[in-house]
Design a protein around this motif. Structure first.
Motif, PDB file in Angstrom:
ATOM      1  N   LYS A  61      -8.902  14.489   1.203  1.00 23.07           N
ATOM      2  CA  LYS A  61     -10.313  14.809   0.983  1.00 23.07           C
ATOM      3  C   LYS A  61     -10.449  16.220   0.397  1.00 23.07           C
ATOM      4  CE  LYS A  61     -14.469  13.412   3.354  1.00 23.07           C
ATOM      5  NZ  LYS A  61     -14.500  12.206   2.528  1.00 23.07           N
TER       6      LYS A  61
ATOM      7  N   PRO B 164       0.809  -1.222   0.000  1.00 28.76           N
ATOM      8  CA  PRO B 164       0.000   0.000   0.000  1.00 28.76           C
ATOM      9  C   PRO B 164       0.843   1.274   0.000  1.00 28.76           C
ATOM     10  CG  PRO B 164      -0.887  -1.585   1.551  1.00 28.76           C
ATOM     11  CD  PRO B 164       0.440  -2.127   1.103  1.00 28.76           C
TER      12      PRO B 164
ATOM     13  N   SER C 235      -7.739   9.297  -1.354  1.00 23.09           N
ATOM     14  CA  SER C 235      -8.672   9.651  -0.290  1.00 23.09           C
ATOM     15  C   SER C 235      -9.376   8.401   0.267  1.00 23.09           C
ATOM     16  CB  SER C 235      -9.688  10.656  -0.816  1.00 23.09           C
ATOM     17  OG  SER C 235     -10.646  10.955   0.156  1.00 23.09           O
ATOM     18  N   VAL C 236      -9.690   7.441  -0.624  1.00 22.47           N
ATOM     19  CA  VAL C 236     -10.282   6.172  -0.166  1.00 22.47           C
ATOM     20  C   VAL C 236      -9.268   5.429   0.702  1.00 22.47           C
ATOM     21  CG1 VAL C 236     -11.105   3.887  -0.897  1.00 22.47           C
ATOM     22  CG2 VAL C 236     -11.874   5.942  -2.110  1.00 22.47           C
ATOM     23  N   PHE C 237      -8.002   5.394   0.257  1.00 22.11           N
ATOM     24  CA  PHE C 237      -6.938   4.734   1.027  1.00 22.11           C
ATOM     25  C   PHE C 237      -6.798   5.354   2.416  1.00 22.11           C
ATOM     26  CE2 PHE C 237      -5.609   2.687  -2.830  1.00 22.11           C
ATOM     27  CZ  PHE C 237      -4.847   1.604  -2.427  1.00 22.11           C
TER      28      PHE C 237
ATOM     29  N   SER D 162      -8.938   7.034   4.086  1.00 22.91           N
ATOM     30  CA  SER D 162     -10.128   6.782   4.913  1.00 22.91           C
ATOM     31  C   SER D 162     -10.047   5.389   5.523  1.00 22.91           C
ATOM     32  CB  SER D 162     -11.399   6.889   4.067  1.00 22.91           C
ATOM     33  OG  SER D 162     -11.512   8.159   3.485  1.00 22.91           O
ATOM     34  N   TYR D 163      -9.614   4.415   4.713  1.00 22.61           N
ATOM     35  CA  TYR D 163      -9.489   3.039   5.200  1.00 22.61           C
ATOM     36  C   TYR D 163      -8.394   2.914   6.260  1.00 22.61           C
ATOM     37  CZ  TYR D 163     -12.791   0.514   2.255  1.00 22.61           C
ATOM     38  OH  TYR D 163     -13.925   0.029   1.692  1.00 22.61           O
ATOM     39  N   ALA D 164      -7.445   3.873   6.260  1.00 23.34           N
ATOM     40  CA  ALA D 164      -6.357   3.835   7.242  1.00 23.34           C
ATOM     41  C   ALA D 164      -6.781   4.386   8.599  1.00 23.34           C
ATOM     42  CB  ALA D 164      -5.157   4.616   6.715  1.00 23.34           C
ATOM     43  N   LEU D 165      -7.956   5.060   8.665  1.00 22.81           N
ATOM     44  CA  LEU D 165      -8.404   5.666   9.928  1.00 22.81           C
ATOM     45  C   LEU D 165      -8.479   4.678  11.093  1.00 22.81           C
ATOM     46  CD1 LEU D 165     -11.177   8.244   8.938  1.00 22.81           C
ATOM     47  CD2 LEU D 165      -8.915   8.725   9.828  1.00 22.81           C
ATOM     48  N   PRO D 166      -8.941   3.421  10.859  1.00 29.04           N
ATOM     49  CA  PRO D 166      -9.000   2.480  11.993  1.00 29.04           C
ATOM     50  C   PRO D 166      -7.641   2.235  12.640  1.00 29.04           C
ATOM     51  CG  PRO D 166     -10.238   1.619  10.135  1.00 29.04           C
ATOM     52  CD  PRO D 166      -9.512   2.840   9.646  1.00 29.04           C
ATOM     53  N   LYS D 167      -6.546   2.571  11.940  1.00 28.11           N
ATOM     54  CA  LYS D 167      -5.213   2.343  12.506  1.00 28.11           C
ATOM     55  C   LYS D 167      -4.830   3.386  13.555  1.00 28.11           C
ATOM     56  CE  LYS D 167      -1.881   0.354  10.320  1.00 28.11           C
ATOM     57  NZ  LYS D 167      -0.703   0.192   9.438  1.00 28.11           N
ATOM     58  N   MET D 168      -5.652   4.441  13.681  1.00 27.01           N
ATOM     59  CA  MET D 168      -5.339   5.476  14.661  1.00 27.01           C
ATOM     60  C   MET D 168      -5.362   4.884  16.066  1.00 27.01           C
ATOM     61  SD  MET D 168      -6.833   9.140  13.573  1.00 27.01           S
ATOM     62  CE  MET D 168      -8.537   8.784  13.862  1.00 27.01           C
TER      63      MET D 168
ATOM     64  N   PHE E 251      -5.998  12.001   5.787  1.00 27.91           N
ATOM     65  CA  PHE E 251      -7.445  11.882   5.582  1.00 27.91           C
ATOM     66  C   PHE E 251      -8.065  13.207   5.124  1.00 27.91           C
ATOM     67  CE2 PHE E 251     -11.749  12.233   7.550  1.00 27.91           C
ATOM     68  CZ  PHE E 251     -12.405  11.353   6.702  1.00 27.91           C
TER      69      PHE E 251
ATOM     70  N   ALA F  45      -8.785  11.072  -5.531  1.00 26.40           N
ATOM     71  CA  ALA F  45      -9.964  10.395  -4.977  1.00 26.40           C
ATOM     72  C   ALA F  45      -9.597   8.993  -4.490  1.00 26.40           C
ATOM     73  CB  ALA F  45     -11.076  10.339  -6.028  1.00 26.40           C
TER      74      ALA F  45
ATOM     75  N   LEU G 218      -4.692  11.786  10.241  1.00 29.31           N
ATOM     76  CA  LEU G 218      -5.655  12.877  10.069  1.00 29.31           C
ATOM     77  C   LEU G 218      -5.222  13.832   8.957  1.00 29.31           C
ATOM     78  CD1 LEU G 218      -6.576  13.613  13.796  1.00 29.31           C
ATOM     79  CD2 LEU G 218      -7.933  12.432  12.076  1.00 29.31           C
TER      80      LEU G 218
END
Lengths: 184, 184
Positions: A107, A11, A164-166, A168-174, A103, A161, A100
């Motif tokens: 965006k 990734p 931006s999807v990537f 967003s999917y990385a947010l759970p790693k916070m 993200f 875009a 952040l």
């Protein structure tokens, strides 16, 4: 199905390739737009007047330029951050901040590029139609180059875009992701 | 700091309010655009000709209309899904599908609305400038209404963009979220 063994490294490479592709597309879009000129020949009875038209004579193209420059600055910074990450193995921005920044940055920039491209297409379509009606043929190339710039910007937007999807999917790693707002 | 006790219910209400606000703004934008007409008075020597201009005479406004309609269909569906969720306490789309529909739906629709609004602003700005140069005053109101429609669409986009942030933050709630791609 088990994820492929390269899932932790690929990734980073995919996003780096997308960032570089976006940078190249934005540079191309900038060059095409900035060099877009036309010479308009007007005749008043026996007098011929030649008027030079630049890209910034169309107000919308100034916004297109602004969106390209914002995208360029962002993608240069993002490419640098990715290269630093790959070279040193650590992030320059530590903690949740990195997620952040990616993200919200991806965006906002994807919206900026989308609006720049859309404004360019819209204005070009109607100005070209008006030029055709009034038989101003001198501007055909001018508007075609504007279309080309808006198209390159559209492809740059698609890169943004996907990034931006990537991100967003990385947010759970916070680390503190449990404190984020979860609607529904 | 502990989250407020209403944190499990309030995001549903916040997103519902945003969806309804977006729906209302899109409806207003549609009405303003669809009723945008002008009468152009042209004089050829001693002959006066009146020409009726509708919103769809500007090509870009057709795209603006298309983006409004796509946004309307989506926000009606989303509002209905939210109301069903609040009324019955369960989701119509079960499993991870609900999160993915929200995430990609909000993302795509926010881009559609952003581009619709940007195209509308861009075309209006330059066509109005051209009308001013050629002293066509009859079109002032026509373009002002187009600006109003694009502005309402811009506010609807802001609602969609906020909803898109919410649905991105909800991704960690997916049951199979560990299988999602996490760049970097």
């Amino acid at each position: 199905m088990a994820p492929p063994p390269t899932s932790t490294i690929s990734p980073i490479i995919i996003t780096l390739v997308l960032k570089i592709l976006m940078l190249v597309l934005l540079l191309a879009s900038l060059v095409v737009l900035a060099t877009d000129t036309a010479t308009l020949s007007l005749s008043f009875y026996t007098t011929f007047v030649e008027s030079k038209i630049h890209f910034d004579d169309v107000y919308t193209y100034r916004y297109v330029l602004a969106s390209i420059i914002m995208g360029l600055v962002y993608s240069v910074l993002q490419t640098a951050l990715s290269l630093y990450h790959i070279a040193t193995g650590k992030r320059l921005i530590i903690g949740d901040g990195a997620f952040l920044v990616d993200f919200y940055g991806d965006k906002v920039i994807s919206y900026v590029l989308a609006t720049g491209s859309a404004a360019g297409f819209g204005a070009t379509k109607d100005l070209k139609a008006l030029a055709d009606v009034t038989n101003v043929d001198d501007l055909d190339d001018y508007f075609d180059k504007a279309y080309a710039s808006a198209s390159l910007l559209l492809f740059a937007f698609i890169c943004a875009a996907i990034l931006s999807v990537f991100s967003s999917y990385a947010l759970p790693k916070m680390v503190n992701s449990s404190s984020t707002q979860n609607p529904a």
